[in-house]
Motif scaffolding. Structure first.
Motif, PDB file in Angstrom:
ATOM      1  N   LEU A 198      -2.407   8.197   2.418  1.00 30.81           N
ATOM      2  CA  LEU A 198      -2.828   6.824   2.696  1.00 30.81           C
ATOM      3  C   LEU A 198      -4.321   6.697   2.964  1.00 30.81           C
ATOM      4  N   LEU A 199      -4.974   7.782   3.301  1.00 27.15           N
ATOM      5  CA  LEU A 199      -6.412   7.731   3.572  1.00 27.15           C
ATOM      6  C   LEU A 199      -7.263   7.930   2.326  1.00 27.15           C
ATOM      7  N   GLU A 200      -6.636   8.355   1.243  1.00 27.16           N
ATOM      8  CA  GLU A 200      -7.375   8.564  -0.011  1.00 27.16           C
ATOM      9  C   GLU A 200      -7.750   7.227  -0.643  1.00 27.16           C
ATOM     10  N   LYS A 201      -8.780   7.265  -1.460  1.00 28.33           N
ATOM     11  CA  LYS A 201      -9.218   6.084  -2.216  1.00 28.33           C
ATOM     12  C   LYS A 201      -8.266   5.894  -3.393  1.00 28.33           C
ATOM     13  N   LYS A 260       0.836  -1.204   0.000  1.00 30.32           N
ATOM     14  CA  LYS A 260       0.000   0.000   0.000  1.00 30.32           C
ATOM     15  C   LYS A 260       0.872   1.256   0.000  1.00 30.32           C
ATOM     16  N   ALA A 261       1.884   1.287   0.859  1.00 32.16           N
ATOM     17  CA  ALA A 261       2.777   2.449   0.922  1.00 32.16           C
ATOM     18  C   ALA A 261       3.485   2.681  -0.404  1.00 32.16           C
ATOM     19  N   ALA A 262       3.937   1.606  -1.049  1.00 27.94           N
ATOM     20  CA  ALA A 262       4.635   1.739  -2.333  1.00 27.94           C
ATOM     21  C   ALA A 262       3.713   2.310  -3.406  1.00 27.94           C
ATOM     22  N   ILE A 263       2.490   1.807  -3.469  1.00 27.19           N
ATOM     23  CA  ILE A 263       1.542   2.276  -4.486  1.00 27.19           C
ATOM     24  C   ILE A 263       1.151   3.721  -4.221  1.00 27.19           C
ATOM     25  N   TYR A 264       0.830   4.042  -2.982  1.00 30.26           N
ATOM     26  CA  TYR A 264       0.422   5.402  -2.658  1.00 30.26           C
ATOM     27  C   TYR A 264       1.570   6.392  -2.844  1.00 30.26           C
TER      28      TYR A 264
END
Length: 124
Positions: free
Chosen positions: A84-87, A73-77
């Motif tokens: 991190l809270l965004e869709k 998740k961190a890598a993609i965001y």
């Protein structure tokens, strides 16, 4: 290989396909996409490698899973410059794929091994 003069002579399959491959390989944006794919799939690969050992590790799989999801998740965001809270539809798609694989391979035995880990019942 594709910058060789012999690449243009390659006609075994299809000259148009050979030239398309050459253009893709020499395209800088193609390699940026490859870097991105490797960046967010590395945590997945690392969990697979950690689980592929001759030592008992079944009780750690849940922890590795949670950490891996957070790293992906961190890598993609980070790549998409989002909070991190965004869709994020791409992360949602990747997460669904990972969740499907988890559902196929996670068994009650995994859950039992995790819950019986002594470190959750003792300060030692």
């Amino acid at each position: 290989m594709v910058i060789s003069p012999n690449w243009a002579l390659y006609k075994e399959d299809d000259l148009v396909k050979a030239m398309t491959v050459k253009q893709k390989i020499l395209n800088e944006h193609f390699w940026e996409k490859i870097d991105y794919i490797l960046f967010f799939t590395t945590p997945i690969y690392e969990v697979i490698r950690m689980a592929d050992i001759d030592k008992p590790c079944l009780h750690l799989v849940y922890e590795w899973w949670e950490a891996m999801i957070e790293m992906v998740k961190a890598a993609i965001y980070m790549n998409e410059c989002k909070a991190l809270l965004e869709k994020n539809s791409f992360f949602d798609a990747v997460y669904c794929i990972l969740l499907e694989q988890w559902a196929k391979s996670s068994t009650q035995f995994h859950c039992l091994a995790h819950s019986l880990n002594p470190r959750y019942y003792s300060s030692d």
